[in-house]
Design an enzyme around this catalytic site. Structure first.
Site, PDB file in Angstrom:
ATOM      1  CG  ASP A   1      72.002 -45.200  -0.398  1.00 65.45           C
ATOM      2  OD1 ASP A   1      71.817 -45.446   0.811  1.00 65.45           O
ATOM      3  OD2 ASP A   1      71.626 -44.155  -0.931  1.00 65.45           O
TER       4      ASP A   1
ATOM      5  CE1 TYR B   1      70.389 -47.983  -3.416  1.00 64.37           C
ATOM      6  CE2 TYR B   1      70.932 -47.513  -5.705  1.00 64.37           C
ATOM      7  CZ  TYR B   1      70.139 -47.302  -4.593  1.00 64.37           C
ATOM      8  OH  TYR B   1      69.094 -46.428  -4.658  1.00 64.37           O
TER       9      TYR B   1
ATOM     10  CD  GLU C   1      67.433 -46.560  -7.715  1.00 60.56           C
ATOM     11  OE1 GLU C   1      68.556 -46.143  -7.378  1.00 60.56           O
ATOM     12  OE2 GLU C   1      66.418 -46.374  -7.026  1.00 60.56           O
TER      13      GLU C   1
END
Length: 297
Positions: free
Chosen positions: A134, A116, A33
């Site tokens: 996102d 996010y 991520e």
DNA sequence: AATGCGTGGCG
DNA sequence: TCGCCAAGCAT
């Protein structure tokens, strides 16, 4: 939105990305991520594979020097992310028993983890029912649900509420969120969406006849000639040298504007990515054994 | 809330 | 060519 048909499409067509493998740990998902923040999948793939093989846990990552971290990050871009990932590893190792927290509130306290990323980890690593928003999800919802060509200005509260209203109330939630993101990434793309292969039987944008978005002048960030480009060139030199470099080795990468070059170098020092040795040379933080700690890492 | 922060591929 | 875009975050 029909979640079942979207999930069915995802199960059938999804890209085989390594961080989606069930055997991947929460920490390794967290690493993916971080790398994927503003960076395309194809560029992340080789870096992630090397990274999780080399540093499979938070404590292993925290034990590396900042210089090693920055070199492994390579040219992924936005190297402050690498520093935050390193800091994040240290916090998890020392304050959370080397275990990635599983709740959004705690995740949000970690360096480099925002709205996010916190939700992505809670959802994809721990299977929690939380909206994951996102840029892809915002676009898909804007089109399929709201009938608009593009998402409006981001508003975390509003966007998360809109997505929460779509989330199925069962164990398919993580798959649904992944599918939403996947659809935005490969079908419902920003430019030239591939509506001909869209699995959604119902789309408000299509029903409305694909109205064009309002010509919102969302300004595009420049790169050429900016401090960021200069920072990139300076870091390029420092990554390639295992020993501190003289000032003139850095000066030559940006001759057109010495003041800008100095400003860029100073910002790298301020960011804790670069340090100056006692004899005035420059290096990535933690380059030498005795240099550890000079950057607060 | 607007801005700064890398990099490279694509149309 | 060059503007646009790519799983954001911090300030």
């Amino acid at each position: 939105m029909n979640s079942a048909e979207l999930v069915a499409w995802y199960e059938r067509e999804r890209r085989d990305l390594p961080w989606r493998d069930p055997s991947v740990s929460a920490w390794q998902i967290l690493v993916s991520e971080f790398m994927l923040q503003q960076t395309p999948v194809v560029r992340v793939l080789p870096r992630w594979l090397e990274w999780v093989d080399r540093w499979p846990t938070p404590s292993a990552t925290a034990a590396a020097s900042p210089a090693d971290i920055l070199r492994a990050w390579g040219k992924l871009g936005y190297p402050r992310r690498a520093k935050r990932l390193h800091e994040c590893a240290a916090v998890i190792a020392t304050e959370h028993g080397d275990v990635v927290p599983d709740d959004v509130q705690t995740l949000l306290t970690l360096p480099g983890v925002g709205s996010y990323t916190a939700r992505a980890i809670a959802c994809f690593a721990y299977g929690q029912w939380v909206p994951v928003v996102d840029t892809n999800v915002r676009r898909v919802v804007a089109r399929a649900v709201q009938g608009l060509a593009d998402a409006g200005a981001p508003s975390a509260t509003r966007d998360e509420a809109a997505v929460a209203a779509l989330l199925p109330n069962d164990e398919s939630t993580p798959t649904f969120s992944a599918a939403l993101m996947e659809l935005g990434a490969v079908v419902c793309t920003a430019r030239s969406p591939r509506c001909g292969i869209c699995p959604l039987s119902s789309c408000a944008w299509r029903s409305a006849g694909f109205p064009a978005g309002e010509a919102v002048p969302k300004r595009v960030q420049k790169y050429a000639g900016t401090d960021r480009q200069v920072r990139g060139r300076l870091l390029d030199v420092l990554r390639d040298s295992t020993t501190p470099v003289q000032r003139n080795a850095l000066d030559v990468v940006w001759l057109t504007d010495p003041a800008q070059r100095d400003r860029a170098l100073d910002s790298l020092l301020v960011d804790g990515l670069v340090e100056q040795t006692e004899d005035g040379r420059f290096a990535l933080c933690g380059e030498g054994d005795d240099a550890r700690g000079a950057c607060g890492a």
